[in-house]
Design an enzyme around this catalytic site. Structure first.
Site, PDB file in Angstrom:
ATOM      1  N   HIS A 121    -116.323  59.090  48.429  1.00 23.86           N
ATOM      2  CA  HIS A 121    -115.682  59.452  46.996  1.00 23.86           C
ATOM      3  C   HIS A 121    -114.984  58.129  46.829  1.00 23.86           C
ATOM      4  O   HIS A 121    -114.147  57.506  47.602  1.00 23.86           O
ATOM      5  CB  HIS A 121    -115.046  60.732  46.977  1.00 23.86           C
ATOM      6  N   GLN A 132    -114.700  68.611  49.741  1.00 27.31           N
ATOM      7  CA  GLN A 132    -115.810  69.288  49.624  1.00 27.31           C
ATOM      8  C   GLN A 132    -116.053  70.525  50.704  1.00 27.31           C
ATOM      9  O   GLN A 132    -116.876  71.564  50.619  1.00 27.31           O
ATOM     10  CB  GLN A 132    -117.048  68.751  49.560  1.00 27.31           C
ATOM     11  N   LYS A 166    -110.922  72.951  44.430  1.00 30.34           N
ATOM     12  CA  LYS A 166    -112.293  73.108  44.874  1.00 30.34           C
ATOM     13  C   LYS A 166    -112.586  74.303  45.681  1.00 30.34           C
ATOM     14  O   LYS A 166    -113.610  74.369  46.188  1.00 30.34           O
ATOM     15  CB  LYS A 166    -112.735  71.727  45.591  1.00 30.34           C
ATOM     16  N   CYS A 216    -118.251  59.712  41.144  1.00 33.18           N
ATOM     17  CA  CYS A 216    -117.361  58.978  41.901  1.00 33.18           C
ATOM     18  C   CYS A 216    -117.800  58.384  43.272  1.00 33.18           C
ATOM     19  O   CYS A 216    -116.992  58.293  44.262  1.00 33.18           O
ATOM     20  CB  CYS A 216    -115.985  59.885  41.913  1.00 33.18           C
ATOM     21  N   ASP A 266    -111.830  63.645  54.848  1.00 35.90           N
ATOM     22  CA  ASP A 266    -111.592  63.929  53.324  1.00 35.90           C
ATOM     23  C   ASP A 266    -112.300  65.407  53.290  1.00 35.90           C
ATOM     24  O   ASP A 266    -113.705  65.253  53.326  1.00 35.90           O
ATOM     25  CB  ASP A 266    -112.252  62.923  52.390  1.00 35.90           C
TER      26      ASP A 266
HETATM   27  N1  PMP Z   1    -113.333  63.332  47.905  1.00 39.50           N
HETATM   28  C1  PMP Z   1    -114.250  64.028  47.662  1.00 39.50           C
HETATM   29  C2  PMP Z   1    -115.283  64.052  48.787  1.00 39.50           C
HETATM   30  C3  PMP Z   1    -114.358  64.822  46.531  1.00 39.50           C
HETATM   31  O1  PMP Z   1    -115.343  65.491  46.374  1.00 39.50           O
HETATM   32  C4  PMP Z   1    -113.271  64.593  45.371  1.00 39.50           C
HETATM   33  C5  PMP Z   1    -113.291  65.379  44.309  1.00 39.50           C
HETATM   34  N2  PMP Z   1    -114.534  65.123  43.440  1.00 39.50           N
HETATM   35  C6  PMP Z   1    -112.306  63.950  46.033  1.00 39.50           C
HETATM   36  C7  PMP Z   1    -112.105  63.321  47.163  1.00 39.50           C
HETATM   37  C8  PMP Z   1    -110.812  63.857  45.025  1.00 39.50           C
HETATM   38  O2  PMP Z   1    -110.206  65.153  44.879  1.00 39.50           O
HETATM   39  P1  PMP Z   1    -109.500  65.366  43.633  1.00 39.50           P
HETATM   40  O3  PMP Z   1    -109.915  64.891  42.327  1.00 39.50           O
HETATM   41  O4  PMP Z   1    -108.922  66.703  43.756  1.00 39.50           O
HETATM   42  O5  PMP Z   1    -107.959  64.650  44.155  1.00 39.50           O
END
Ligand code: PMP
Length: 414
Positions: free
Chosen positions: A131, A211, A234, A372, A208
């Site tokens: 991401h 998910q 999430k 993203c 990370d």
């Molecule tokens: N890493 C992953 C794999 C994500 O899916 C996301 C959110 N889509 C993020 C990081 C960022 O998370 P946040 O926007 O809650 O900071």
């Protein structure tokens, strides 16, 4: 169908759906079919109630007042931290830092670890399926420290190539930062094995987990992760709060991320000393209600149990994959052997945005775009995909609506 019989025995889906008030809403005048939990999941009533109750009965600033109300607020906040500790199976709640979310957790490590340990020519290893939140903070610190970002390639199924990963690691590698579950593809990465490989070279690893916490049990001690990041929103918790788990030895060695109240021990104009962990990393008034809500969300998930959750979601994934594959010209991106309940797809000759727009008119909420993960989209040379993601509250009817909706969209757009 076998899938559906099994589904019914795994979780009490009627009861679970009734826990989430928002699911009763309509969208575009139709019953809402919410298939965008990978972006943010909906909240059960217990979480909503816990947050209101906190504001109604307990709110004051934390760690400061001698008066009872402030002590109650501190207890509620620290109970949230303890619940996160238990959830991740961390050995101490000192290793749990509250942040704004996964992005801030990764920025914290990139900045603090990077300033301390990255020097010219050093390398940071990430993967193609990261991401943007696990790319850009590393790019920024690499630029500042004149370090180099190295990227592990993936195969066409959307799986990390472990041999290429091994080959990338060297004495120049100072940290590996890898996504546990891909938000675009659903791939569940073999993070335990990847951590082992990095540790053979004495390289720390950040995972990370944005998910991952929605779909399966995370045990940071079993993984032996050095850092683990996730976001409350999430995993059925509130927005604006997340977690960075860090091993004590690392948290004690890296400098604070931000300065301010709470993170200090003593402040003088000539010299400031810092508080102990975790407070060293929590400058300013924290998101107290968020910590309360997150703690309750994690208890909620554990009350259902991850065995039941993942088996329910896997049945939905199989059923949806089977149904979507019947649609001519439809291609699924991300067909890893180990996959969470996320399906990214496109239909030949149709822009994902157009499918998303028609689904929206039918009351079906899916995500369209690059999610993203722009560099990942380049792997297949596509601008984006349609993504449906399932959580514990989704049911067979949601999948049926999705499949019918996509069929309708294809008919209208071809
Ligand atoms: N890493 C992953 C794999 C994500 O899916 C996301 C959110 N889509 C993020 C990081 C960022 O998370 P946040 O926007 O809650 O900071």
């Amino acid at each position: 169908m076998q899938v559906l019989e099994k589904e019914l025995t795994q979780v009490d889906i009627k009861k679970i759906r009734s826990d989430f008030p928002l699911l009763e809403n309509t969208m575009r005048g139709k019953p809402l079919v919410f298939l965008d939990s990978a972006a943010s999941s909906q909240k059960p009533q217990v979480v909503i109630d816990a947050i209101s109750e906190y504001y109604e009965k307990q709110h004051a600033n934390v760690h400061r007042g001698v008066y009872e109300l402030s002590q109650n607020a501190t207890d509620a906040f620290e109970l949230g931290r303890e619940r996160v500790r238990k959830f991740l199976n961390a050995s101490s709640s000192d290793e749990i830092i509250f942040t704004r979310g996964t992005s801030e957790s990764i920025n914290l490590v990139a900045s603090s670890y990077g300033r301390k340990f990255l020097n010219e020519g050093d390398e940071v290893v990430i993967s193609t399926m990261e991401h943007h939140s696990n790319i850009v903070p590393w790019q920024m610190i690499c630029e500042e420290r004149k370090a180099v970002l190295r990227v592990i390639p993936i195969n066409d199924k959307g799986e990390i190539l472990l041999e290429k990963y091994r080959a990338l690691l060297s004495e120049k590698t100072k940290i590996v930062s890898i996504v546990h579950v891909s938000n675009s593809l659903g791939t569940i990465n073999p993070v335990k094995q990847m951590i082992d490989i990095a540790h053979d070279h004495n390289i720390p690893v950040l995972i990370d987990g944005a998910q991952a916490t929605l779909h399966g049990k995370v045990d940071v001690q079993d993984l032996d992760a050095d850092f683990y990041a996730f976001s409350a929103h999430k995993v059925y918790g509130p927005t604006g709060i997340g977690v960075l788990y860090g091993k004590r030895e690392w948290l004690e060695r890296i400098p604070p991320y931000q300065g301010g109240g709470e993170m200090i021990e003593t402040v003088r104009f000539d010299k400031t000393t810092y508080n102990k962990i975790p407070f060293k990393f929590e400058a300013g008034t924290p998101n107290i209600a968020g910590a309360v809500g997150l703690g309750v969300a994690l208890e909620y998930v554990q009350s259902i149990g991850y065995d039941a959750i993942s088996s329910h979601e896997q049945h939905l994934l199989e059923y949806a994959t089977e149904g979507l594959m019947q649609i001519e010209g439809l291609k699924i991106y991300g067909t890893a052997d180990k996959k969470a309940s996320v399906i990214s797809f496109n239909v030949d000759g149709i822009h994902p945005y157009d499918i998303g727009t028609i689904l929206d008119k039918l009351g079906i909420a899916v995500r369209t775009g690059h999610h993203c993960t722009q560099p990942l989209m380049e792997q297949w040379n596509i601008p984006g995909t349609v993504r449906a993601s399932f959580a514990v509250y989704n049911n067979k009817e949601d999948v049926d609506q999705l499949i019918q909706g996509v069929k309708r969209a294809v008919l209208m757009l071809s």
